[in-house]
Design a protein around this motif. Sequence first.
Motif, PDB file in Angstrom:
ATOM      1  N   THR A  87     -19.972 -16.966  -0.310  1.00 37.71           N
ATOM      2  CA  THR A  87     -19.664 -17.380   1.042  1.00 37.71           C
ATOM      3  C   THR A  87     -20.683 -18.382   1.537  1.00 37.71           C
ATOM      4  OG1 THR A  87     -21.003 -15.686   2.031  1.00 37.71           O
ATOM      5  CG2 THR A  87     -18.726 -15.120   1.597  1.00 37.71           C
TER       6      THR A  87
ATOM      7  N   SER B 153     -15.649  -9.448  -5.580  1.00 40.21           N
ATOM      8  CA  SER B 153     -15.808  -9.459  -4.136  1.00 40.21           C
ATOM      9  C   SER B 153     -17.209  -9.000  -3.770  1.00 40.21           C
ATOM     10  CB  SER B 153     -14.767  -8.530  -3.486  1.00 40.21           C
ATOM     11  OG  SER B 153     -14.809  -8.633  -2.079  1.00 40.21           O
TER      12      SER B 153
ATOM     13  N   THR C  91     -19.807  -8.032  -0.040  1.00 38.95           N
ATOM     14  CA  THR C  91     -19.994  -7.942   1.397  1.00 38.95           C
ATOM     15  C   THR C  91     -21.367  -7.349   1.648  1.00 38.95           C
ATOM     16  OG1 THR C  91     -18.957  -7.206   3.462  1.00 38.95           O
ATOM     17  CG2 THR C  91     -19.062  -5.593   1.682  1.00 38.95           C
TER      18      THR C  91
ATOM     19  N   TYR D  24     -21.521 -13.397   9.725  1.00 35.86           N
ATOM     20  CA  TYR D  24     -21.168 -12.669   8.498  1.00 35.86           C
ATOM     21  C   TYR D  24     -21.914 -11.344   8.400  1.00 35.86           C
ATOM     22  CZ  TYR D  24     -20.618 -11.754   3.475  1.00 35.86           C
ATOM     23  OH  TYR D  24     -20.346 -11.177   2.261  1.00 35.86           O
TER      24      TYR D  24
ATOM     25  N   GLY E 234     -26.544  -7.975   1.356  1.00 37.08           N
ATOM     26  CA  GLY E 234     -25.560  -7.940   0.290  1.00 37.08           C
ATOM     27  C   GLY E 234     -26.158  -7.724  -1.081  1.00 37.08           C
TER      28      GLY E 234
ATOM     29  N   PRO F  81     -16.685  -5.103   8.031  1.00 37.68           N
ATOM     30  CA  PRO F  81     -17.401  -6.324   7.675  1.00 37.68           C
ATOM     31  C   PRO F  81     -16.478  -7.373   7.076  1.00 37.68           C
ATOM     32  CG  PRO F  81     -17.673  -4.706   5.946  1.00 37.68           C
ATOM     33  CD  PRO F  81     -16.895  -4.025   7.045  1.00 37.68           C
ATOM     34  N   TYR F  82     -16.877  -8.625   7.201  1.00 38.26           N
ATOM     35  CA  TYR F  82     -16.201  -9.683   6.474  1.00 38.26           C
ATOM     36  C   TYR F  82     -16.560  -9.565   4.995  1.00 38.26           C
ATOM     37  CZ  TYR F  82     -14.072 -12.680  10.029  1.00 38.26           C
ATOM     38  OH  TYR F  82     -13.260 -13.207  11.009  1.00 38.26           O
ATOM     39  N   THR F  83     -15.590  -9.849   4.144  1.00 41.60           N
ATOM     40  CA  THR F  83     -15.818  -9.837   2.702  1.00 41.60           C
ATOM     41  C   THR F  83     -15.527 -11.220   2.134  1.00 41.60           C
ATOM     42  OG1 THR F  83     -13.541  -9.170   2.175  1.00 41.60           O
ATOM     43  CG2 THR F  83     -15.144  -7.413   2.558  1.00 41.60           C
TER      44      THR F  83
ATOM     45  N   VAL G  79     -16.691  -2.795   0.976  1.00 40.58           N
ATOM     46  CA  VAL G  79     -15.609  -3.770   0.785  1.00 40.58           C
ATOM     47  C   VAL G  79     -14.281  -3.169   1.218  1.00 40.58           C
ATOM     48  CG1 VAL G  79     -14.215  -4.950  -0.967  1.00 40.58           C
ATOM     49  CG2 VAL G  79     -16.699  -5.186  -1.002  1.00 40.58           C
TER      50      VAL G  79
ATOM     51  N   GLY H 223     -13.693  -3.476   4.762  1.00 44.10           N
ATOM     52  CA  GLY H 223     -13.764  -4.819   5.305  1.00 44.10           C
ATOM     53  C   GLY H 223     -12.462  -5.583   5.341  1.00 44.10           C
TER      54      GLY H 223
END
Length: 406
Positions: free
Chosen positions: A2, A142, A144, A189, A256, A285-287, A356, A359
């Motif tokens: 990200t 993935s 997060t 984030y 993370g 949370p955003y992932t 995750v 998220g």
Amino acid sequence: MTLYRRNALKGIGGVTTSLTLAGCLGGLLGGGDQGTTLWNEFTEGEQETLDKHLETFNEGRDDELQSENLSDLEGQLKTAIPAGNGPHTFPWAHDRIGKYQSQDFLYDAAKDVDLDLEGTFTENAAAAVQWDDGVYGLPYGSETVSLMYNPDLVEEPPETVSEMVDIMDEHHEPENSTWGLSCPPTTGYFVSAFLQAFGGNIYDEENRDVGIESDAFIEGLELLENTVWEYVADDTTYGGQMPPFADGNAPFAINGPWQVSGFRDSGVDATVAPLPEVDGGSLTPYTGVQTWYFTSELDGAEEAAFDTTMEWAEWYATSEDVIMDNATEHGLIPVHQEYTGSDDLGEDVAMFAESVDMGTPMPVDPRVNQAFWTTFESGLEKVFNDQAGAKEAMTSAAEEIRSRWD
């Protein structure tokens, strides 16, 4: 990776992972001129793992896939792809798909991918690589943020946010250089889990609109004020927030998988735990879904290059060896349905996987760009510094963002 993770790591030494700085400028002559190519901006350790798997993939192939490691992948792509000199594929978090698709940087492989996305990958991962009915890459992992704790200061991880606050209270004495928490407190984030805890969203996917004015979002922002902001150091930057936990002067961190080894190298036995429960909501949370992007170099590419690129992405996304190596060596949470619950993932990945599951993927709308995040986070800074109330700051930020969209 990200935007937040990549920007956070750049230029920060000590407790963070260093990026490989030596870019291979020969890659700027990529595309058809140098066969089938992939570009990446992996760290040294990630590159070593990639090279191993690339060697396996290339065994016996007439058309070998070539890898170029660059120090500024995004910058190089902006120049090379419009000129027809870009790579056929590159790895990055999924949140660039909308932006790059709108710039004609990507190839829609909806009719070319042999995999059943929904049948192979998790629901979020399958959705993350699709935009406006197109398929612009394949997901392979993935990540997060989650909670980490120092076992020298905390016996057991808190199950609830209230328990977490009680523990932070015990340790938070800034006048004695101890704090309750290590976390970049105004970086969207890293604090998205709290902001979106009561059903609000930074970006409203359903309506394709800013979501930060809603009552549910403001409730999440107030939760952030009362549970995170009171316990962090004054320096809100990523680099300024790392020392309290890395030096053993804070019981908790929110970060993370990329940061775990850095904390441990500093002497703290960073132990990963799921994000705690919150009364009346759920931390969300955003992932980031790591993706092999298909670039517009594939449009009209020679058959060998096209087939190699597709076969690489499908092989990499489904190979057990690749999936397990990425999990155990680099903390990537599997998104292939057969491996998401594997007992061989290790404790760290298993804990991050729980977060995750809680998220939601980062938005891919190209309007959710750097200007969007800068404006939104400036609003958070105003609330953090008592320069504005939550509703006032978020309304002002939303209006400024929409004015740019108009």
